[in-house]
Design an enzyme around this catalytic site. Structure first.
Site, short mmCIF file in Angstrom:
data_model
loop_
_atom_site.label_atom_id
_atom_site.label_comp_id
_atom_site.label_asym_id
_atom_site.label_seq_id
_atom_site.Cartn_x
_atom_site.Cartn_y
_atom_site.Cartn_z
CE LYS A 105 -1.57 2.05 3.55
NZ LYS A 105 -2.20 2.41 4.85
CG ASP A 123 -7.15 3.60 2.63
OD1 ASP A 123 -8.07 3.23 1.86
OD2 ASP A 123 -7.08 4.76 3.09
#
Length: 219
Positions: free
Chosen positions: A120, A138
């Site tokens: 991420k 997320d």
């Protein structure tokens, strides 16, 4: 969500916010990497409060290494997991100095090899710093993807792969920003504000939240 609905979904989000950006504050690519690393399980607001003074002093990996772990902790002690994050930031800074001439590599695989940098974080850096069409999933994007039917998946990687497959041009570069902001401010975890959502009619979420008394419904 069908292809034409997905296009319309992003068209409306883009109309509301033509130039979406991360809410993290940074002055260069290295500071962005540090900020995103610190943002795990923390809010952007909280990270920004901690890094404003830090980033006035520290602009390069070499300066961070010179500051040291104890010095960094003093700046970021208001952020969750600050002990582990300080250790990782110092370690990744040492690697950048030693192996990359103090520069942040523009390669996702190289980034994910750095301490404390997951997929991420690497996707955010690739997108915001290097203009790559990446999708940093997320908790907000994971929720929005599954709740709306845009990109369903049991894991963040599965949702990312769905977005990679489904998001059309010209929305690919800004897609993860629009989805994060949408999840943060409208499609909230506990009580989504469906009554003011610009894409509510495209969304597969059935129990739409009604407008509170005195609030106008979205046009």
């Amino acid at each position: 969500m069908k292809r034409d609905q997905i296009f319309e979904f992003f068209r409306r989000l883009a109309e509301d916010n033509p130039s979406p950006e991360t809410e993290l504050e940074f002055g260069n690519t290295y500071q962005l990497l540090v900020a995103v690393t610190l943002s795990a399980q923390a809010t952007d607001v909280g990270v920004n409060k901690a890094t404003r003074r830090l980033f006035e002093l520290i602009k390069t990996p070499a300066q961070m290494v010179a500051l040291g772990e104890a010095g960094l902790k003093e700046h970021i002690k208001t952020i969750g997991l600050f002990n582990t994050k300080a250790k990782n930031v110092i370690a990744l800074s040492e690697i950048l100095v030693r192996d990359y001439g103090g520069e942040v590599p523009d390669d996702r695989d190289a980034l994910t090899e750095l301490p404390g940098v997951g997929r991420k974080t690497a996707n955010v850096v690739m997108n915001c710093a290097f203009g790559a069409e990446t999708f940093a999933v997320d908790t907000h994007i994971f929720r929005v993807g599954n709740r709306t039917g845009l990109a369903k998946g049991k894991t963040p990687l599965a949702v990312e792969q769905q977005l990679e497959k489904k998001v059309p041009q010209p929305f690919r570069l800004g897609a993860h920003h629009w989805l994060i902001l949408h999840g943060r401010y409208i499609c909230k975890a506990r009580t989504p504000e469906c009554w003011r959502c610009p894409v509510a009619d495209l969304c597969g979420y059935k129990p739409k939240t009604p407008a509170p008394k005195g609030k106008a419904k979205a046009a």
